[in-house]
Design an enzyme around this catalytic site. Structure first.
Site, PDB file in Angstrom:
ATOM      1  N   GLN A 276      21.750 -33.168 -34.574  1.00 23.23           N
ATOM      2  CA  GLN A 276      22.089 -34.114 -33.510  1.00 23.23           C
ATOM      3  C   GLN A 276      23.471 -33.881 -32.927  1.00 23.23           C
ATOM      4  O   GLN A 276      24.253 -33.061 -33.420  1.00 23.23           O
ATOM      5  CB  GLN A 276      22.035 -35.534 -34.073  1.00 23.23           C
TER       6      GLN A 276
ATOM      7  N   GLU B 289      33.173 -39.539 -34.458  1.00 20.40           N
ATOM      8  CA  GLU B 289      33.002 -39.996 -35.830  1.00 20.40           C
ATOM      9  C   GLU B 289      33.734 -39.074 -36.794  1.00 20.40           C
ATOM     10  O   GLU B 289      34.079 -37.944 -36.441  1.00 20.40           O
ATOM     11  CB  GLU B 289      31.516 -40.089 -36.205  1.00 20.40           C
TER      12      GLU B 289
ATOM     13  N   HIS C  70      25.681 -31.250 -35.213  1.00 17.07           N
ATOM     14  CA  HIS C  70      25.915 -31.543 -36.627  1.00 17.07           C
ATOM     15  C   HIS C  70      24.707 -32.172 -37.302  1.00 17.07           C
ATOM     16  O   HIS C  70      23.806 -32.690 -36.641  1.00 17.07           O
ATOM     17  CB  HIS C  70      27.131 -32.468 -36.794  1.00 17.07           C
TER      18      HIS C  70
ATOM     19  N   HIS D 199      26.483 -36.385 -30.237  1.00 20.60           N
ATOM     20  CA  HIS D 199      26.754 -37.691 -29.622  1.00 20.60           C
ATOM     21  C   HIS D 199      27.507 -37.520 -28.311  1.00 20.60           C
ATOM     22  O   HIS D 199      28.258 -36.561 -28.147  1.00 20.60           O
ATOM     23  CB  HIS D 199      27.593 -38.553 -30.570  1.00 20.60           C
TER      24      HIS D 199
ATOM     25  N   ARG E  37      19.082 -36.603 -30.690  1.00 20.35           N
ATOM     26  CA  ARG E  37      18.407 -35.829 -31.714  1.00 20.35           C
ATOM     27  C   ARG E  37      17.820 -34.578 -31.066  1.00 20.35           C
ATOM     28  O   ARG E  37      17.135 -34.669 -30.047  1.00 20.35           O
ATOM     29  CB  ARG E  37      17.299 -36.710 -32.287  1.00 20.35           C
TER      30      ARG E  37
HETATM   31 ZN    ZN Z   1      26.298 -38.084 -36.089  1.00 27.99          ZN
END
Ligand code: ZN
Length: 315
Positions: free
Chosen positions: A95, A115, A172, A97, A192
């Protein structure tokens, strides 16, 4: 005066989850495939309830809206951060982001998702995917279209104590056999790309390949950071990152430690041992939020606490 609020964890079943959040931490897991403990969150998909003090029974998002002064009048419409503990028994999907700018346009004004991960535990031989081998964006998109996963994905061994910074657009996947503390922007926007052909209730989970191709970055942003030791009274503090969205630190508390509450607010998540935060009993998997104020935070242990504080964000 600052408040020390304990939060009720929001536990999430995931196809890749396990039972460690129950077995190791004693949390009341809903299933044997519990993947995530949203231990400090005001996100609509998991809004933690406050367990003590004057705001007992209210949700964190409610207190954020009604009492901005408790958060040092931190700018923004929504509580900016989310702390999770992730029990990956199986592999998470491949995935990426979006960043704030992309999410604002394509996700109804949602926040992007920067993140970071601190590895709490890893099985021998456990790995993680943080990046890809493509030289250009075109090559990256072609390899995704041709499903050349073995060639494309960069897989690294992981062990307890490792730290990874995952900027938006970083390809990642957290893989099975890892227990991870994650500090992130308060967002659930995940694109995804590949889910190993797995089924959930007989159906493959949705892929978001076009959005992923829009946001993926080439080359992969650096995921490593140099940890810095910060002197504190009665403990050992390690700072892993200090980015514009958050600061992530680990505090190892011996008998008693003291840290200044000199930020907008402080998110503390117990990951090992147990003790007290400002006199409130805490145990692993649970978090406390100390609101803005001028007093020191007093911790007793022995325990290890992950600390998240907001950065300068958009302003
Ligand atoms: Zn993630």
């Amino acid at each position: 005066m600052s408040q020390t609020m304990l939060l009720k964890p929001e536990l999430k079943s995931m196809i890749w989850g396990g039972n460690k959040l129950g077995a190791l931490y004693g949390l009341d897991i809903p299933t044997e495939t519990t993947g995530e403990d949203w231990t400090l969150s005001a996100h609509p998909s998991g809004d933690c309830q406050i367990l003590n003090g004057p705001y007992q029974g209210e949700t964190l998002s409610h207190v954020w809206k009604e009492h901005p002064e408790l958060f040092g009048d931190y700018p923004g419409d929504v509580f900016p951060l989310l702390a999770k503990i992730i029990d990956a028994k199986q592999d998470l999907s491949i995935q990426c982001h979006p960043d704030d700018a992309y999410a604002k346009v394509h996700e109804n004004g949602a926040l992007g998702k920067t993140e970071c991960w601190y590895v709490l535990d890893a099985d021998p031989g456990a790995t993680i995917i943080t990046g890809h081998s493509a030289k250009t964006k075109q090559e990256l998109c072609d390899m995704i279209d041709n499903e050349e996963w073995d060639k494309l994905l960069v897989e690294k061994p992981v062990k307890k104590g490792d730290f990874f910074m995952i900027e938006p657009g970083t390809l990642h996947a957290i893989k099975g056999g890892t227990l991870i503390y994650e500090l992130q922007q308060s967002s659930d926007k995940t694109y995804r790309i590949y889910d190993y052909g797995r089924l959930q209730n007989g159906q493959p989970r949705e892929l978001h390949t076009q959005k992923a191709k829009d946001v993926l970055v080439c080359p992969t942003p650096d995921t490593s950071r140099e940890p810095v030791e910060i002197p504190v009274e009665g403990g050992k503090m390690t700072r892993f990152t200090n980015c514009r969205f958050f600061t992530a630190e680990k505090l190892e508390v011996g008998e008693k430690a003291q840290i200044p509450e000199d930020r907008y607010f402080t998110m503390l998540t117990v990951v090992e041992g147990s003790g007290t935060i400002d006199g409130e009993n805490v145990r692993p998997g649970m978090s406390a939020l100390v609101t803005s104020g001028d007093k020191d935070i007093i911790l007793t242990g022995p325990m290890t606490v992950m600390i998240g504080t907001p950065g300068k964000g958009k302003f």
